[in-house]
Write a protein that holds these residues in place. Structure first.
Motif, PDB file in Angstrom:
ATOM      1  N   GLY A  32       1.205  -1.099   0.386  1.00 57.25           N
ATOM      2  CA  GLY A  32      -0.152  -0.161  -0.095  1.00 57.25           C
ATOM      3  C   GLY A  32       0.713   1.511   0.197  1.00 57.25           C
ATOM      4  O   GLY A  32       0.382   1.963  -0.374  1.00 57.25           O
ATOM      5  N   ARG A  33       2.161   1.550  -0.109  1.00 61.93           N
ATOM      6  CA  ARG A  33       2.887   2.327   0.187  1.00 61.93           C
ATOM      7  C   ARG A  33       4.312   2.053  -0.734  1.00 61.93           C
ATOM      8  O   ARG A  33       5.223   3.106  -1.002  1.00 61.93           O
ATOM      9  N   ARG A  34       4.087   1.461  -1.793  1.00 58.10           N
ATOM     10  CA  ARG A  34       5.080   0.605  -1.944  1.00 58.10           C
ATOM     11  C   ARG A  34       5.082   1.973  -3.666  1.00 58.10           C
ATOM     12  O   ARG A  34       4.476   1.684  -4.182  1.00 58.10           O
ATOM     13  N   PRO A  35       6.226   2.372  -4.446  1.00 55.79           N
ATOM     14  CA  PRO A  35       6.771   2.876  -5.513  1.00 55.79           C
ATOM     15  C   PRO A  35       6.361   1.447  -6.690  1.00 55.79           C
ATOM     16  O   PRO A  35       6.508   0.196  -6.125  1.00 55.79           O
ATOM     17  N   ARG A  95       3.932   9.601  -0.407  1.00 58.35           N
ATOM     18  CA  ARG A  95       4.364  10.355   0.270  1.00 58.35           C
ATOM     19  C   ARG A  95       4.273   9.938   2.246  1.00 58.35           C
ATOM     20  O   ARG A  95       3.270   9.866   2.708  1.00 58.35           O
ATOM     21  N   SER A  96       5.237  10.187   3.304  1.00 57.49           N
ATOM     22  CA  SER A  96       5.039   9.808   4.463  1.00 57.49           C
ATOM     23  C   SER A  96       3.855  10.914   4.868  1.00 57.49           C
ATOM     24  O   SER A  96       4.603  11.760   5.258  1.00 57.49           O
ATOM     25  N   GLY A  97       3.421  10.327   6.068  1.00 58.22           N
ATOM     26  CA  GLY A  97       2.150  11.572   6.749  1.00 58.22           C
ATOM     27  C   GLY A  97       3.183  12.340   7.079  1.00 58.22           C
ATOM     28  O   GLY A  97       3.067  14.083   7.424  1.00 58.22           O
ATOM     29  N   SER A  98       3.950  11.603   8.630  1.00 61.55           N
ATOM     30  CA  SER A  98       4.590  11.708   9.477  1.00 61.55           C
ATOM     31  C   SER A  98       5.376  10.800  10.170  1.00 61.55           C
ATOM     32  O   SER A  98       5.471  10.230   9.421  1.00 61.55           O
ATOM     33  N   GLY A  99       6.135  11.541  11.096  1.00 67.24           N
ATOM     34  CA  GLY A  99       7.242  10.627  11.608  1.00 67.24           C
ATOM     35  C   GLY A  99       8.405  10.215  11.063  1.00 67.24           C
ATOM     36  O   GLY A  99       8.476  10.787   9.429  1.00 67.24           O
ATOM     37  N   PRO A 100       9.677   9.473  11.220  1.00 70.90           N
ATOM     38  CA  PRO A 100      10.845   9.756  10.632  1.00 70.90           C
ATOM     39  C   PRO A 100      11.039   8.145   9.818  1.00 70.90           C
ATOM     40  O   PRO A 100      11.411   8.129   9.173  1.00 70.90           O
ATOM     41  N   ARG A 106      11.278   6.455  -1.206  1.00 69.25           N
ATOM     42  CA  ARG A 106      11.975   6.175  -1.683  1.00 69.25           C
ATOM     43  C   ARG A 106      11.767   5.565  -3.232  1.00 69.25           C
ATOM     44  O   ARG A 106      10.500   5.422  -3.294  1.00 69.25           O
ATOM     45  N   ARG A 107      12.081   6.767  -4.438  1.00 67.22           N
ATOM     46  CA  ARG A 107      11.654   6.318  -6.021  1.00 67.22           C
ATOM     47  C   ARG A 107      12.555   5.496  -6.498  1.00 67.22           C
ATOM     48  O   ARG A 107      13.833   5.986  -6.495  1.00 67.22           O
ATOM     49  N   PRO A 108      12.002   5.113  -7.413  1.00 64.86           N
ATOM     50  CA  PRO A 108      13.546   4.159  -8.160  1.00 64.86           C
ATOM     51  C   PRO A 108      14.240   4.595  -9.340  1.00 64.86           C
ATOM     52  O   PRO A 108      13.341   5.569  -9.990  1.00 64.86           O
ATOM     53  N   THR A 109      15.778   4.617  -8.640  1.00 64.05           N
ATOM     54  CA  THR A 109      16.066   5.864  -9.933  1.00 64.05           C
ATOM     55  C   THR A 109      17.234   5.042  -9.872  1.00 64.05           C
ATOM     56  O   THR A 109      17.560   3.966  -9.330  1.00 64.05           O
TER      57      THR A 109
END
Length: 109
Positions: A32-35, A95-100, A106-109
């Motif tokens: 659910g949070r994957r590129p 993008r993460s809403g908050s926190g570390p 990170r995007r595939p580059t």
């Protein structure tokens, strides 16, 4: 836009082995949070969510993805070295809403 004859299907990679040197740095993303990458297969671009990115000590980068290679809903796990002509960035992780925790940015580059 390129035609199917001009785009080679990406070559799958083998897993890391001890003889490859130090263990790779592995970055993972939760479901659910994957590129995602776009993988050229059977004449079409297939969306492939990224499960992990491996940064090998020699500088090579590999992505482990879940992909439906034939468009028939059978999803397989594959690992590809980046870059290849038959691979593209499909979309970035949300993008993460908050926190570390930065795994989701990170995007595939």
């Amino acid at each position: 836009m390129s035609t199917a004859e001009e785009i080679p299907e990406p070559v799958t990679a083998r897993p890391w082995r001890r003889e490859d040197g130090p263990r790779p740095k592995v970055t993972t993303w939760p479901p659910g949070r994957r590129p995602a990458l776009a993988v050229w297969s059977a004449g079409a671009w297939r969306t492939a969510p990224v499960m992990a990115r491996q940064d090998w000590a020699d500088g090579r980068v590999f992505y482990q993805v879940e992909v439906d290679l034939r468009g028939d809903t059978l999803v397989s796990c594959r690992m590809y070295q980046w870059p290849q002509p038959g691979l593209r960035v499909a979309y970035d992780a949300p993008r993460s809403g908050s926190g570390p925790d930065q795994r989701g940015t990170r995007r595939p580059t």
